[in-house]
Design a protein around this motif. Structure first.
Motif, PDB file in Angstrom:
ATOM      1  N   ILE A 238       0.755  -1.287   0.079  1.00  8.40           N
ATOM      2  CA  ILE A 238       0.205  -0.004  -0.110  1.00  8.40           C
ATOM      3  C   ILE A 238       0.997   1.126  -0.113  1.00  8.40           C
ATOM      4  N   THR A 239       2.015   1.210   0.935  1.00  8.72           N
ATOM      5  CA  THR A 239       2.554   2.361   0.976  1.00  8.72           C
ATOM      6  C   THR A 239       3.821   2.537  -0.290  1.00  8.72           C
ATOM      7  N   GLY A 240       3.705   1.460  -1.070  1.00  9.97           N
ATOM      8  CA  GLY A 240       4.454   1.034  -2.215  1.00  9.97           C
ATOM      9  C   GLY A 240       3.754   1.875  -3.366  1.00  9.97           C
ATOM     10  N   ILE A 241       2.557   1.995  -3.503  1.00  5.65           N
ATOM     11  CA  ILE A 241       1.543   2.530  -4.423  1.00  5.65           C
ATOM     12  C   ILE A 241       1.570   4.031  -4.292  1.00  5.65           C
ATOM     13  N   ILE A 242       1.649   4.626  -2.792  1.00  4.07           N
ATOM     14  CA  ILE A 242       1.822   5.857  -2.541  1.00  4.07           C
ATOM     15  C   ILE A 242       3.112   6.343  -3.034  1.00  4.07           C
ATOM     16  N   THR A 243       4.051   5.757  -2.759  1.00  2.00           N
ATOM     17  CA  THR A 243       5.440   6.218  -3.074  1.00  2.00           C
ATOM     18  C   THR A 243       5.762   5.710  -4.493  1.00  2.00           C
ATOM     19  N   LEU A 244       5.144   5.029  -5.332  1.00  3.67           N
ATOM     20  CA  LEU A 244       5.284   4.801  -6.588  1.00  3.67           C
ATOM     21  C   LEU A 244       6.406   3.516  -6.818  1.00  3.67           C
ATOM     22  N   CYS A 245       6.435   2.826  -5.772  1.00  5.36           N
ATOM     23  CA  CYS A 245       7.543   1.691  -5.495  1.00  5.36           C
ATOM     24  C   CYS A 245       6.983   0.302  -5.596  1.00  5.36           C
ATOM     25  N   PRO A 246       6.969  -0.379  -6.524  1.00  4.84           N
ATOM     26  CA  PRO A 246       6.919  -1.850  -6.319  1.00  4.84           C
ATOM     27  C   PRO A 246       7.409  -2.719  -5.081  1.00  4.84           C
TER      28      PRO A 246
ATOM     29  N   HIS B  73       7.638  -5.840  -3.755  1.00  3.94           N
ATOM     30  CA  HIS B  73       8.639  -7.188  -3.894  1.00  3.94           C
ATOM     31  C   HIS B  73       9.997  -6.867  -4.912  1.00  3.94           C
ATOM     32  N   GLN B  74       9.688  -6.020  -5.754  1.00  2.00           N
ATOM     33  CA  GLN B  74      10.841  -5.551  -6.616  1.00  2.00           C
ATOM     34  C   GLN B  74      11.875  -4.852  -5.946  1.00  2.00           C
ATOM     35  N   TRP B  75      11.458  -3.802  -5.165  1.00  2.00           N
ATOM     36  CA  TRP B  75      12.237  -3.198  -4.490  1.00  2.00           C
ATOM     37  C   TRP B  75      12.794  -3.827  -3.027  1.00  2.00           C
ATOM     38  N   LYS B  76      12.135  -4.696  -2.506  1.00  2.56           N
ATOM     39  CA  LYS B  76      12.555  -5.471  -1.433  1.00  2.56           C
ATOM     40  C   LYS B  76      13.774  -6.348  -1.792  1.00  2.56           C
ATOM     41  N   ASN B  77      13.663  -6.801  -3.039  1.00  5.08           N
ATOM     42  CA  ASN B  77      14.372  -7.854  -3.415  1.00  5.08           C
ATOM     43  C   ASN B  77      15.903  -7.113  -3.879  1.00  5.08           C
ATOM     44  N   SER B  78      15.844  -6.148  -4.582  1.00  8.64           N
ATOM     45  CA  SER B  78      17.072  -5.417  -4.964  1.00  8.64           C
ATOM     46  C   SER B  78      17.709  -4.462  -3.762  1.00  8.64           C
ATOM     47  N   HIS B  79      16.929  -4.018  -2.879  1.00 13.68           N
ATOM     48  CA  HIS B  79      17.412  -3.454  -1.816  1.00 13.68           C
ATOM     49  C   HIS B  79      18.149  -4.394  -0.808  1.00 13.68           C
ATOM     50  N   ALA B  80      17.826  -5.730  -0.660  1.00 16.01           N
ATOM     51  CA  ALA B  80      18.307  -6.831  -0.019  1.00 16.01           C
ATOM     52  C   ALA B  80      19.702  -6.873  -0.616  1.00 16.01           C
ATOM     53  N   ILE B  81      19.792  -7.031  -1.694  1.00 16.66           N
ATOM     54  CA  ILE B  81      21.339  -7.197  -2.475  1.00 16.66           C
ATOM     55  C   ILE B  81      22.039  -5.868  -2.283  1.00 16.66           C
ATOM     56  N   HIS B  82      21.517  -4.862  -2.152  1.00 16.05           N
ATOM     57  CA  HIS B  82      22.138  -3.738  -1.762  1.00 16.05           C
ATOM     58  C   HIS B  82      22.755  -3.899  -0.292  1.00 16.05           C
ATOM     59  N   HIS B  83      22.059  -4.116   0.535  1.00 11.22           N
ATOM     60  CA  HIS B  83      22.576  -4.449   2.013  1.00 11.22           C
ATOM     61  C   HIS B  83      23.826  -5.567   2.038  1.00 11.22           C
ATOM     62  N   ALA B  84      23.717  -6.533   1.193  1.00 10.44           N
ATOM     63  CA  ALA B  84      24.640  -7.841   1.052  1.00 10.44           C
ATOM     64  C   ALA B  84      26.003  -7.209   0.344  1.00 10.44           C
TER      65      ALA B  84
ATOM     66  N   ILE C 191      12.331  11.162 -12.115  1.00  9.71           N
ATOM     67  CA  ILE C 191      11.354  10.931 -13.200  1.00  9.71           C
ATOM     68  C   ILE C 191      11.652   9.556 -13.842  1.00  9.71           C
ATOM     69  N   TYR C 192      12.897   9.275 -13.875  1.00  6.85           N
ATOM     70  CA  TYR C 192      13.417   7.956 -14.627  1.00  6.85           C
ATOM     71  C   TYR C 192      13.220   6.796 -13.384  1.00  6.85           C
ATOM     72  N   THR C 193      13.517   6.819 -12.460  1.00  5.02           N
ATOM     73  CA  THR C 193      13.570   5.997 -11.093  1.00  5.02           C
ATOM     74  C   THR C 193      11.960   5.623 -11.021  1.00  5.02           C
ATOM     75  N   PHE C 194      11.328   6.627 -10.660  1.00  2.00           N
ATOM     76  CA  PHE C 194       9.743   6.295  -9.815  1.00  2.00           C
ATOM     77  C   PHE C 194       8.840   6.086 -11.012  1.00  2.00           C
ATOM     78  N   LEU C 195       9.122   6.741 -12.109  1.00  2.00           N
ATOM     79  CA  LEU C 195       7.982   6.657 -13.049  1.00  2.00           C
ATOM     80  C   LEU C 195       8.381   5.643 -14.223  1.00  2.00           C
ATOM     81  N   ILE C 196       9.365   5.262 -14.421  1.00  2.00           N
ATOM     82  CA  ILE C 196       9.818   4.392 -15.548  1.00  2.00           C
ATOM     83  C   ILE C 196      10.489   3.045 -14.911  1.00  2.00           C
ATOM     84  N   SER C 197      11.755   3.127 -14.503  1.00  2.00           N
ATOM     85  CA  SER C 197      12.333   2.163 -14.104  1.00  2.00           C
ATOM     86  C   SER C 197      11.516   1.013 -13.137  1.00  2.00           C
ATOM     87  N   TYR C 198      10.587   1.621 -12.252  1.00  2.00           N
ATOM     88  CA  TYR C 198       9.980   0.775 -11.314  1.00  2.00           C
ATOM     89  C   TYR C 198       8.901   0.285 -11.853  1.00  2.00           C
ATOM     90  N   ARG C 199       8.596   0.635 -13.172  1.00  2.00           N
ATOM     91  CA  ARG C 199       7.244   0.086 -13.789  1.00  2.00           C
ATOM     92  C   ARG C 199       7.384  -1.273 -14.478  1.00  2.00           C
TER      93      ARG C 199
END
Length: 353
Positions: A94-102, A104-115, A162-170
Motif C-alpha cells: 500500500i505504501t509502495g503505491i503511494i510512493t510509486l515503488c513496487p 517486492h521488486q524494491w525489497k529484493n534489490s534492496h536486500a542485495i544492496h545491503h549484502a 522521473i526515470y526511477t519512480f515513473l519508468i524504471s520501477y514500472r
C-alpha cells in the motif's frame, strides 16, 4: 578500538534489544504519517482557488510526508515494521503505491544492496553507479561520457526521480519470480486507478498542479538521502576478498545529523550506519541504538551543510581511499591518453635525389 577489532557478532548482539518491534509505535507512525499526508494533499488542492504560490509550500511539506511514508515502506521491506510478515507485505504494498515503488521488486534489490554495499566486485544492484579512478581512466569515451552525465547533479536529482519512480520501477527484470512480477503489476494498476480516480474527482489539471511538485520534491529528496549516505569523502569500498560487512556498515554508511524536524520527517534514516549494521532495527529505534553504542558514534558524521560537498565527489580512488572530483582525475586521464596514443611510424623515402 578500531572497527575491525570488535567482532561483528558482538555488535550484532548489542543491536538485539533495539530490533524489538513495538506494534503501538508502528501503528502510531502510520497514523501520524498518512493522516497528515492526506490532509496536506487536500489542503494543497483547496489552495489552488487562492494562489498557486500558496499551493507550492503546502506541496513541499506534503512531499516530506511522502518521504516518511517511504521509510515505513522501507521498514516493511526489512520485516522490521510489524511482527507479522503478511502485515508487513500488505502495508508495504500500500505504501509502495503511494510512493510509486513496487514492494517486492524494491525489497529484493534492496536486500542485495545491503549484502553488497561498498563491495567493488558486486556493484550494480540497488546502488548508485560508482566507478573507480582506474576504471574511469581505462573506460571508453562513451562510457566516461555516460558516467559524467549520470553523476551530474542536474541529471541525478532532476531527471533521476522521473526515470526511477515513473519508468524504471514500472518494469520487472527478466529473472524476477512470479510473486515479484505480480506485485509490480498490482502496484502499477493501483497507481493508474488511484490517479484516474483523483483526476475524475478534481480534474486532471488540478491533480497535476498538486501531485507534480509533491512527486518531484519527494523523489529528489529520496535520491539525495540514498546518495549522500554512501557518497562521502572518506567512505569505504573494498574488493570482495578484503570486504567486511561491519566496515561497510559503520564506515561505508554515514550518520547524517539532521535538525530534529528533518530527522523526524525522514524517519531517522540519517542513522544509516546503524541501519546497515542491523536492518531489523525499526526506524524509531535507530537513534536509541546509536546513542547506546559508543563504537557507532565514531561513524562519519555529516551535516546538511557538509553533505553538500558530496556533490563534487565522483570517482573512488583505491590508493587514497577517498572520493575524487573529475578535475582531480583529469591529469591522470590526460597522461593515459598520451601514453596510449599510437606513435606514428616514420616514413622512409626510397626516392633517389
Amino acid at each position: 578500538m578500531s572497527m575491525t577489532q570488535l567482532p561483528l557478532a558482538q555488535l550484532k548482539k548489542n543491536m538485539a534489544p533495539y530490533e524489538k518491534i513495538n506494534t503501538k509505535s508502528s501503528v502510531l507512525q502510520l497514523i501520524n504519517t498518512l493522516g497528515p499526508l492526506i490532509l496536506l494533499w487536500y489542503a494543497a488542492y483547496l489552495s489552488l482557488s487562492v494562489s498557486y504560490w500558496l499551493t507550492l509550500p503546502i506541496a513541499i511539506v506534503a512531499s516530506g510526508f511522502v518521504v516518511r511514508t517511504f521509510i515505513i515502506f522501507h521498514d516493511c521491506g526489512h520485516q522490521s515494521f510489524f511482527k507479522s510478515r503478511k502485515l508487513n507485505d500488505i502495508v508495504g504494498t500500500i505504501t509502495g503505491i503511494i510512493t510509486l515503488c513496487p514492494y517486492h521488486q524494491w525489497k529484493n534489490s534492496h536486500a542485495i544492496h545491503h549484502a553488497t554495499s561498498s563491495n567493488l566486485d558486486k556493484r550494480g544492484t540497488g546502488d548508485m553507479w560508482v566507478l573507480t579512478v582506474e576504471e574511469y581512466t581505462e573506460a571508453s569515451t562513451w562510457t566516461r561520457l555516460a558516467y559524467r552525465i549520470y553523476r551530474n547533479p542536474w541529471v541525478m536529482f532532476g531527471l533521476g526521480p522521473i526515470y526511477t519512480f515513473l519508468i524504471s520501477y514500472r518494469f520487472n527484470i527478466k529473472t524476477a519470480k512470479r510473486k515479484e512480477k505480480m506485485n509490480t503489476h498490482v502496484t502499477n494498476i493501483s497507481i493508474v486507478a488511484l490517479y484516474a480516480l483523483l483526476c475524475w474527482a478534481i480534474g486532471w489539471q488540478a491533480f497535476l498542479l498538486v501531485q507534480a511538485p509533491i512527486f518531484f520534491v519527494s523523489g529528489m529528496l529520496g535520491i539525495w538521502l540514498f546518495y549522500v549516505q554512501h557518497q562521502f569523502e572518506d567512505s569505504y569500498f573494498e574488493h570482495d576478498e578484503e570486504w567486511s560487512y561491519i566496515n561497510a556498515a559503520v564506515e561505508g554508511s554515514s550518520y547524517y545529523k539532521l535538525p530534529k524536524v528533518l530527522q523526524w520527517i525522514t524517519g531517522n534514516i540519517g542513522f544509516h550506519h546503524v541501519h546497515h549494521l542491523s536492518p531489523k532495527v525499526p526506524n524509531y529505534n535507530l537513534e536509541k541504538a546509536h546513542e547506546a553504542t559508543p563504537l557507532l558514534q565514531k561513524a562519519t558524521t555529516i551535516t546538511v551543510s557538509s553533505s553538500l560537498q558530496s556533490l563534487k565527489f565522483r570517482l573512488w580512488d583505491e590508493n587514497t581511499k577517498t572520493f575524487l572530483t573529475f578535475k582531480q582525475v583529469r591529469p591522470l586521464l590526460s597522461k593515459r591518453v598520451a601514453v596510449t596514443k599510437p606513435i606514428p611510424t616514420p616514413v622512409v623515402s626510397t626516392e633517389r635525389k
